[in-house]
Design an enzyme around this catalytic site. Structure first.
Site, PDB file in Angstrom:
ATOM      1  N   GLU A 205       2.736   5.235  -4.149  1.00  0.00           N
ATOM      2  CA  GLU A 205       2.675   6.138  -5.297  1.00  0.00           C
ATOM      3  C   GLU A 205       3.918   6.843  -5.464  1.00  0.00           C
ATOM      4  O   GLU A 205       4.089   7.507  -6.593  1.00  0.00           O
ATOM      5  CB  GLU A 205       1.222   7.017  -4.774  1.00  0.00           C
ATOM      6  CG  GLU A 205       0.018   6.432  -4.990  1.00  0.00           C
ATOM      7  CD  GLU A 205      -0.299   5.640  -3.873  1.00  0.00           C
ATOM      8  OE1 GLU A 205      -1.019   4.579  -4.176  1.00  0.00           O
ATOM      9  OE2 GLU A 205       0.230   6.058  -2.955  1.00  0.00           O
TER      10      GLU A 205
ATOM     11  N   ASP B 184     -50.046  -0.469 -45.746  1.00  0.00           N
ATOM     12  CA  ASP B 184     -49.854   0.721 -44.916  1.00  0.00           C
ATOM     13  C   ASP B 184     -48.776   0.303 -43.570  1.00  0.00           C
ATOM     14  O   ASP B 184     -49.359   0.321 -42.629  1.00  0.00           O
ATOM     15  CB  ASP B 184     -51.308   1.016 -44.438  1.00  0.00           C
ATOM     16  CG  ASP B 184     -51.943   1.268 -45.576  1.00  0.00           C
ATOM     17  OD1 ASP B 184     -51.795   1.472 -46.879  1.00  0.00           O
ATOM     18  OD2 ASP B 184     -53.347   1.380 -45.428  1.00  0.00           O
TER      19      ASP B 184
ATOM     20  N   GLU C 114     -60.212  -6.162 -49.835  1.00  0.00           N
ATOM     21  CA  GLU C 114     -59.855  -7.278 -48.992  1.00  0.00           C
ATOM     22  C   GLU C 114     -61.407  -7.993 -49.212  1.00  0.00           C
ATOM     23  O   GLU C 114     -61.314  -9.409 -48.998  1.00  0.00           O
ATOM     24  CB  GLU C 114     -59.409  -6.882 -47.666  1.00  0.00           C
ATOM     25  CG  GLU C 114     -57.860  -6.510 -47.454  1.00  0.00           C
ATOM     26  CD  GLU C 114     -57.722  -5.301 -47.992  1.00  0.00           C
ATOM     27  OE1 GLU C 114     -56.403  -5.138 -48.615  1.00  0.00           O
ATOM     28  OE2 GLU C 114     -58.611  -4.323 -47.985  1.00  0.00           O
TER      29      GLU C 114
ATOM     30  N   ASP D  29     -57.063  -0.471 -54.524  1.00  0.00           N
ATOM     31  CA  ASP D  29     -57.000  -0.464 -52.782  1.00  0.00           C
ATOM     32  C   ASP D  29     -58.047  -1.049 -52.347  1.00  0.00           C
ATOM     33  O   ASP D  29     -59.150  -1.233 -52.799  1.00  0.00           O
ATOM     34  CB  ASP D  29     -56.602   0.895 -52.322  1.00  0.00           C
ATOM     35  CG  ASP D  29     -56.043   0.779 -51.130  1.00  0.00           C
ATOM     36  OD1 ASP D  29     -55.441  -0.118 -50.629  1.00  0.00           O
ATOM     37  OD2 ASP D  29     -55.709   2.132 -50.439  1.00  0.00           O
TER      38      ASP D  29
ATOM     39  N   ASP E 288       0.830  -1.067  -0.039  1.00  0.00           N
ATOM     40  CA  ASP E 288      -0.116  -0.007  -0.099  1.00  0.00           C
ATOM     41  C   ASP E 288       1.052   1.345   0.003  1.00  0.00           C
ATOM     42  O   ASP E 288       2.165   1.157   0.336  1.00  0.00           O
ATOM     43  CB  ASP E 288      -0.928  -0.054   1.115  1.00  0.00           C
ATOM     44  CG  ASP E 288      -2.191   0.988   1.177  1.00  0.00           C
ATOM     45  OD1 ASP E 288      -2.222   1.478   0.145  1.00  0.00           O
ATOM     46  OD2 ASP E 288      -2.702   1.102   2.249  1.00  0.00           O
TER      47      ASP E 288
END
Length: 1621
Positions: free
Chosen positions: A439, A1375, A1271, A1268, A436
């Site tokens: 540094e 669509d 359906e 169009d 430890d």
């Protein structure tokens, strides 16, 4: 620089300059820089002018080495070095090294590993590095694609004695690394962030200050290809690194040299591997060091340490290591222990080892006068001049007084250190060392006497280090080491403390430098008990994985502050998956070891649970460390490293991986049980439930833990320590991927010394490099296999007795296998598909046991998902008799097996006697038909192209037909392979008046087709997915039945042969796929070849629902011409109609006829829309209706009920209503227009329709017709008022397929099913039977009328289709919406309609519903340019989205891609011709051309035009690269002509202005110079371009060249043939 403002364009200019922050104007201008204040302070106001830097005086091109001379300019900080030397070499194919240095002695990092490397160049450095001479700069490119990666020419080089600066432009903002700091996110913020590097004892509290380590290394991910590079500056001096938005990086260091290594990789993981090869790969830690660890600063006494040990042993926490911090020392002096409070410390090692545990102690750096100090002084072990440095605190009893620091760069110090350490180790035995404060840390600034006033302690420029003073909390910079001054070597102090012995052990250091991982691990320092620090630990770990320190972790539960139970519990959960897993806290805070919270606490239970999992998986973790040690792979791994092609992973830093295979998703916020997590695209299994991953709810005692499909994880039965667990039996977790495959590895040795057992296999165990025999005679007992759908019937293990098996919820557990570690084995199992062969006897909702058994079916619950609990008995069905065979086929009778009761759905009794006939139509086609011979039933009136005579020669038939009985079934075999392509010998065949069910086993998992429904993949998933089919006005959506009905599928056999199946039935239906796998040209020969559209109809087309008047169309046309965008067809949607009345022009469109004439005169074409519904109660004359009534063309009720028209589609308010009628009454149904629907089956209707179209053509010219809403679609359900007359069972049949809004009945949004229609032969039929044929019946009369009226070919586009509709029309996909998923699904839709025999197809480009966005629309324009039917169309109320509606860039990109389309129109037209004459596909899945390459069988994000043009579009937001598959052949990039590598996945750069196109070798593509429309290009010559075939050097083509509009009564011959030899 006068007049600069803060506008973005100016700021962008500044981004190109290196940034140097200067305090005031005087300093900036005095340094010869430019000053320009802005309104943003983080953007530099002071920046370099162009006269700074160096020039290149001489270059040795062979090396290259160069001499650099400084350009005359003011100095920034003085002592500029006038002459520099550049050295560069390509050390390996993946590593470039260049150094800028001075020609005299100067400090350089003495890195022990890097110095020992030998260069192995394999390519010229000029392929990678380029030198700019004035001013000097270096440009580094990726060799293979020349992409610029690191470009220092953006700013001048500065090189002074104590100030070095260099900047480089980077290719991406995806920057990771640089340290050590707290980075709150793993990916760096490039908005002018500056990070100092200089090792420092500081708190990791979230600031930007420097911390314990020094890592001038970063990794940059370039793009979705995964290609990445790393940059390492080998320099240990104090520095700062600035990241700016260009993106760019600037280094400022105050010493040393500029010693750069550029590391190249194809993936981020490869870059890390290259970096670790440079600095040294990490150590393999001792196996026991992977166990859980406990520590704290200041237990107070050894007895308190033992209490902690005992209470955690008592609750059986898996726990290997106990620490003591500095409180064990005598007055905190190294190599001593407190003989009062820690009197029994010499025995503590044995106390722990008795229970299989280990002991680690701490040593700091720094010593005060005592025996060890005296011996060090005698050996001259200290840093020179530092004896007077003092540690002092208000409590002198805590730390020693004056302290010296060893100089580990000196051999004398090392000898002293080793000697002291060995002495101490004999006195206090321990297993590992924790270092430890290295540094080096000092509680004074420099020394008690301060530091000398010189240019080392006070340099001309101080980087932005914490406190702004170089010697703050460390030594004076002029202190002397053997390696040099502390100024130069400060950040190397921790690196210099390398201590290791014979055995692998554990060394833990706080301060580090690149290369430390070769010897040591690291912890993330003195964090705190808060929710920020638990989060920030993950980026910290990920960064140290990059830095080559995989043994990494944070102090679990936090070092400072008290940790509450919620935080500590969550931290224990995630900490169980830190490679270094230690709970550690500080003096003065309450304990936080797990047992302290109470034996029955949730924390203890949760901690035990996840530590047990950790210990179970330690063999996997240990193997990851072996891979890190031998290849440099990461252990803790960013998600981005594995899923770099997914840009969403680039910033993921709240989750992490162990290796490739284990995804850890912790809870990191207080009081929450829900995590917003990212799950990459792969198969994932929940570790704890072993189920495929679905969602992520994480209660308080859990964290997210998921295993990636395709991985094999070695395991071992856990224990409370690794000492015990290593003697336990081992196991494997095998997580199967989508292809039912998995691979994995195991490294095994004694955990301390050397010796290897290495296992590798694919559902087998193969021992290699077996240099180690385990003393515990370890065996693999259990193998757990995830993702197994079926329970095994038999398990075979080579040379070992079969063990027990258990199968729970797709998990196969094999127990008692006793496979010896180090030997090779194969494990095989057979599966019984019984449960997956169940046929659902109660497909209706709400099945239960009573309902099931009432039908005579079996009821048996199962744990397998989606498997029906109610299923037919094995012999349920029919039994055949009276078989009569002939060369043409055979007939037979069927009798229902009355052993089982009739189900008798309401109004639909089972039919007991049936007839079967099989026809051998051709050698490649057969038909079987099942019907009720006693009752006339409706049959589909769609004519098929059936040969007049069957194939009677059995040897010419490619198939063989067999029968099964009880239950009856037909089996069809392919003769050449023996593959069973049809097998209906399954129970459950049902034939009743209103419910027919037949099931068949499939030949493989690869099935395509059935429509029209939105499918997320081209290949169907066979996991109990049911698709309803019933024509409906329904925008595309998942599992929603849409406009057409196509009961056709193509099956791809495992032999790469294919077959198709058509069910000729037009009633409402559904199809269900079961997990047990229970062609096109031939199909179009049967139903009719696709129509050949007019050439002009292949041009680009524009339409919009929402044009306000004809002026809008006129202006659009002008804008498109002005932009030069190719464009052939303009539409008018229903806006042009008066009140949406067919054949009536609106007052706002009175100028439309003249506009159309003008446009047509300039080569354009016009298409208008027609709906089938005709208003029938207008208040003003409407001839279309009155003429239709006169000719009796409208659909009515059956004569026995009513002679009235079936009214539908309530629409606009009627005109001229009396003012006396109340408003609410006016707006009711009573005063709205009702519509009648023509019955197009009737010849009289076709004649009426032709006359109305002809009358319109006299007023408004057109070239094609768009039909169009056929359906048929209605705005009311059934009829006006909603009450359908007649049999209500037709509206609500006893079995209702899973259709959209099925609770509303079949009449939902269409006509009543009891409506009556009349076939051409006069037969009356119910709409119930022919509803799905309405669009089909509408199409041919429209096509015939178009030909008759225009006398040209033209085109019809229809919304509702049925098999053979393609003979007369094209189709658009309906669509759709402006969304990214609709973009990619359009490819699937096109490929399916190619199967259905409709070649002229495409989706509304940019989307119909919702506003489109810029990038989406642009990518859609690119993809749509390769739709056969290429139309941009959107809906009312949304902004325009045509190419000229955005900006000039959009228009330009659209123009470019449409020019490519127009260039290739001759090729597309030829494909259309071949489809018309041969039945081949135009839009073609890759599998059609490369069927032997199984990689192509699941590709749906790429497609072909015919055999020769590969289209690989960008389909995701924000991507700049597409990962596409290039099949085995020779391929050429359309744009560059360069050859592309084949037979593998390729990362294709795809900037926003680009679509990937590749031409296949061996083909010639006819092309033509593009013009604004096809009429203008019609005079151009058709040319050919081709590419040689990879084996034969030849190419061929069959281009068609005709007028493009004439009606084809006989198919014309090909006009040209071409070949290249």
């Amino acid at each position: 620089w006068e007049g600069r403002t803060g506008r973005n364009d100016t700021v962008l200019v500044f981004f190109l300059f290196t940034v140097l922050f200067i305090d005031c104007i005087q300093q900036c201008e005095a340094r010869g820089c430019c000053w320009s204040p802005l309104d943003e302070r983080n953007v530099p106001w002071c920046f370099f002018s162009t006269n700074h830097g160096y020039t290149v005086e001489s270059v040795d091109q062979s090396n290259p080495n160069a001499t650099l001379r400084r350009m005359p300019s003011p100095s920034l900080f003085g002592a500029d070095i006038e002459e520099l030397a550049l050295q560069a070499e390509m050390q390996t194919p993946k590593r470039l090294h260049f150094k800028v240095k001075v020609n005299r002695q100067r400090f350089e990092v003495p890195h022990e590993h890097i110095r020992g490397l030998n260069a192995q160049p394999s390519s010229p450095i000029s392929d990678t590095m380029e030198i700019t001479h004035k001013p000097f700069g270096i440009t580094v490119r990726r060799r293979e694609n020349k992409k610029v990666l690191f470009d220092t020419t953006m700013a001048p080089l500065v090189f002074a004695d104590q100030y070095l600066q260099i900047s480089a432009k980077l290719p991406s903002h995806n920057i990771y690394g640089l340290g050590e700091h707290v980075h709150q996110n793993f990916r760096h913020d490039t908005n002018w962030r500056t990070w100092p590097l200089f090792t420092r004892d500081a708190f990791p509290n979230g600031g930007t200050h420097n911390l314990y380590g020094h890592y001038p290394f970063f990794l940059c991910l370039e793009d979705e290809s995964g290609k990445s590079f790393g940059v390492f500056l080998l320099n240990s001096n104090a520095m700062e690194v600035t990241l700016q938005p260009a993106p760019a990086v600037t280094y400022r260091t105050i010493g040393g040299v500029l010693d750069f290594y550029i590391l190249f990789g194809d993936t981020p993981e490869q870059v890390v591997q290259e970096f670790l090869e440079l600095i040294g790969r990490p150590v393999i830690p001792a196996y026991w060091s992977l166990g859980f660890q406990l520590s704290r600063w200041d237990y107070g006494s050894l007895s308190e340490v033992k209490k902690t040990v005992e209470r955690n042993r008592a609750v059986q926490i898996p726990y290997d290591i106990q620490y003591t911090d500095i409180d064990y020392m005598e007055d905190k002096k190294d190599f001593t222990y407190d003989k009062v409070k820690f009197a029994e410390l010499p025995q503590f090692y044995d106390y722990l080892h008795e229970k299989g545990q280990r002991y680690i102690l701490i040593l700091r750096v720094g010593n005060t006068p005592y025996e060890a100090y005296d011996r060090g002084t005698a050996k001259n072990a200290w840093i020179y001049g530092c004896k007077h440095i003092s540690y002092s605190l208000p409590l002198p009893q805590v730390w020693p007084g004056e302290t010296v620091f060893p100089d580990y760069t000196s051999q004398a110090c090392i000898d002293w250190w080793v000697d002291e350490y060995e002495k101490f180790s004999r006195e206090i035995k321990h297993d590992a060392l924790w270092i430890d404060m290295n540094e080096v840390a000092n509680f004074k600034k420099g020394s008690v006497k301060g530091c000398s006033d010189n240019n080392l302690n006070y340099p001309p420029y101080t980087p932005s280090v914490l406190d702004g003073v170089m010697y703050s909390k460390t030594l004076c910079m002029d202190a002397k080491h053997a390696w040099g001054t502390h100024y130069d070597v400060h950040s190397l102090y921790g690196y210099s403390m390398r201590v290791f012995g014979e055995n692998r052990t554990l060394l833990l250091t706080r301060s580090s430098f690149p290369g430390v991982g070769k010897y040591s691990g690291h912890w993330l320092g003195d964090n705190a008990a808060n929710w920020n620090d638990i989060k920030w630990a993950i980026p910290g770990m990920l960064e140290f994985s990059l830095f080559g320190v995989p043994y990494i972790g944070a102090d679990i539960c936090g070092f400072f502050d008290d940790s509450d139970e919620d935080l500590c519990r969550r931290w224990m959960q995630v900490g169980a998956f830190y490679p270094f897993s230690r709970n550690h806290n500080a003096q003065g805070y309450r304990p936080q070891d797990p047992a302290w919270y109470g034996a029955e606490s949730t924390l203890v239970k949760s901690s035990k649970h996840y530590l047990t999992i950790r210990y179970t998986l330690l063999p996997y973790l240990y193997t990851l460390f072996y891979k890190a040690h031998t290849t440099g792979e990461t252990v803790v791994r960013p998600v981005m490293h594995e899923f770099y092609s997914d840009s969403a992973t680039w910033a993921v830093d709240r989750q992490f991986l162990w290796g490739k295979a284990l995804l850890i998703t912790p809870v990191l916020d207080p009081g929450t049980e829900t995590v917003r997590a990212y799950v990459p695209d792969a198969v994932w299994y929940d570790y704890e439930t072993v189920r495929k991953f679905v969602n992520m709810h994480i209660p308080g005692d859990k964290l997210g833990l998921h295993i990636r499909g395709g991985a094999v994880l070695p395991t071992q039965q856990p224990a409370v320590t690794t000492t015990y667990s290593r003697t336990n039996p081992m196991g494997l977790i095998v997580a199967l991927d989508d292809n039912s495959q998995a691979t994995g590895e195991l490294f095994w040795d004694d955990g301390d010394t050397r010796g290897i057992v290495y296992l590798l296999g694919m559902l087998s165990l193969t021992a290699t490099r077996t240099g180690y025999t385990d003393p515990n005679n370890l065996k693999f007992d259990d193998v757990t296999i995830l993702g197994v759908q079926l329970a095994p019937t038999k398990v075979i293990v080579t040379h070992v007795a079969t063990g027990n098996t258990m199968n729970v919820s797709n998990v196969l557990i094999l127990r008692g296998l006793s496979m010896t570690l180090g030997e090779s084995y194969t494990v095989q199992w057979n599966q019984d598909a019984a449960e997956f062969q169940r046929i659902d006897c109660h497909p209706e909702d709400n099945a239960d046991e009573a309902k099931c058994k009432a039908r005579g079916c079996n009821w048996e619950p199962t744990s397998l998902e989606k498997v029906p609990w109610c299923f037919y008995p094995k012999d349920y069905g029919y039994i055949y008799s009276n078989l009569v065979e002939s060369p043409q086929g055979f007939t037979l009778d069927l009798n229902r097996n009355k052993k089982h009761r009739s189900i008798d759905r309401a109004g639909s009794p089972d039919i007991d006697k049936l007839r079967v006939q099989v026809f051998y139509h051709t050698g490649d086609m057969l038909q079987f038909k099942i019907w009720d011979p006693t009752t006339e039933r409706y049959e589909v009136p769609v004519p098929l192209n059936v040969p007049p005579t069957p194939e009677t020669d059995e040897s010419k038939r490619t198939y063989e037909v067999k029968l099964t009985n009880n239950p009856f079934g037909i089996q069809v075999f392919r003769k050449s392979t023996g593959t069973k392509i049809w097998d209906s010998s399954l129970p459950g065949f049902t034939f009743s008046d209103m419910f027919i069910q037949v099931s068949t086993r499939l030949s493989s998992d690869y099935v395509y087709g059935f429509g029209e429904t939105e499918h997320p993949t081209y290949r169907h998933s066979l996991n109990y997915h049911t698709w309803g089919m019933f024509a409906k006005d329904q925008p595309p959506g998942y599992k929603l039945n849409c406009y057409g009905v196509h009961p056709f599928y193509m099956g791809l056999e495992n032999t790469a042969d294919a077959h198709g199946v058509l069910l000729l039935n037009s009633n409402a239906m559904d199809v269900t796929f079961l997990p047990t796998p229970m062609v096109v040209q031939e199909y179009t020969a049967l139903i009719g070849r696709p129509v050949l559209p007019a050439y002009w109809s292949l041009g680009f087309q524009l339409c919009r629902y929402g044009y306000a008047n004809d002026s809008e169309i006129k202006n659009l046309y002008a804008d498109m011409k002005a932009a030069g965008i190719p464009y052939d067809v303009q539409y008018a949607d229903i806006d042009y109609m008066e009140r949406q009345l067919d054949f009536v022009l609106d007052s706002e469109f009175q100028g439309l006829p003249a506009l159309v004439d003008t446009m047509r005169g300039e080569g354009m074409r016009f298409i208008f829309i027609l709906d089938p519904a005709i208003s029938g109660n207008e208040t003003e004359p409407y001839p279309a209706f009155t003429n239709g009534v006169a000719q009796d063309v409208f659909i009515k009720w059956p004569q026995n009920i009513s002679d009235d028209i079936v009214w539908g589609k309530v629409s606009f308010l009627l005109l001229n209503l009396s003012e006396n009628i109340r408003y609410d009454t006016q707006t009711s149904f009573l005063y709205r227009s009702y519509t009648a629907f023509p019955d197009f089956f009737r010849t009289s209707t076709a004649n009426w329709w032709l006359k109305e179209i002809k009358d319109l053509y006299a007023k408004l010219k057109f070239d094609g017709i768009w039909i169009d809403m056929n359906e048929p679609a209605s705005f009311v359900h059934g009829t006006v008022g909603g009450q359908c007359l007649g049999d209500q069972l037709l509206e609500f049949p006893s079995y209702m397929p899973p259709l959209e809004s099925k609770h509303m009945g079949l009449k939902h949004k269409t006509l009543c099913m009891n409506s009556e229609q009349i076939l051409p032969d006069g037969k009356r039929v119910r709409h119930y039977d022919v509803h799905n044929l309405y669009g089909w019946s509408h199409t041919k009369p429209t096509y015939d009328a178009l030909l008759e009226v225009t006398k040209k070919r033209g085109i019809v586009v229809t919304r509702s289709t049925y098999p053979s509709s393609g003979k007369w029309a094209g189709h658009w996909l309906g669509d759709n919406a402006a969304s990214w998923d609709q973009l990619y699904k359009s490819i699937i839709g096109m490929m399916e309609f190619s199967l259905f025999g409709i070649s002229y197809t495409g989706a509304d480009i940019c989307g119909f519903f919702n506003p489109s966005e810029y990038e989406l629309c642009l990518r859609w324009m690119q993809l749509g340019a390769f739709y056969p039917y290429s139309r941009n169309h959107n809906g009312i109320g949304n902004p325009r989205q045509d190419p000229v509606a955005w900006n000039s860039t959009f228009a330009s990109i659209s123009k470019d891609v449409l020019n490519i389309r127009y260039t290739l129109l001759p090729y597309l037209y030829t494909l259309m011709y071949e489809a018309h004459t041969k039945g081949s596909t135009v839009v073609r899945p890759l599998l059609h051309e490369f069927v032997t390459d199984r990689n192509t069988w699941e590709i749906h994000n790429q497609f072909l035009w015919g055999p020769a043009l590969l289209i690989s579009p960008a389909l995701d937001k924000g991507v700049t690269s597409v990962r596409g598959y290039v099949p085995r052949d020779r391929w050429y990039d359309y744009h560059t002509g360069n050859q592309t590598p084949a037979e593998h996945w390729v990362d294709m750069p795809t900037p926003l202005n680009h679509i990937n196109l590749h031409i296949r070798g061996g083909y010639i593509l006819p092309w033509q110079k593009p013009e604004l429309n096809t009429k203008l290009s019609g005079g151009e010559h058709v040319l050919l371009f081709g590419s040689r075939y990879r084996n034969y050097g030849r190419a061929s083509a069959d281009p068609l060249h005709d007028h493009g509009k004439s009606i084809l009564h006989n198919t014309p011959p090909l006009k040209e043939r071409g070949g290249i030899m």
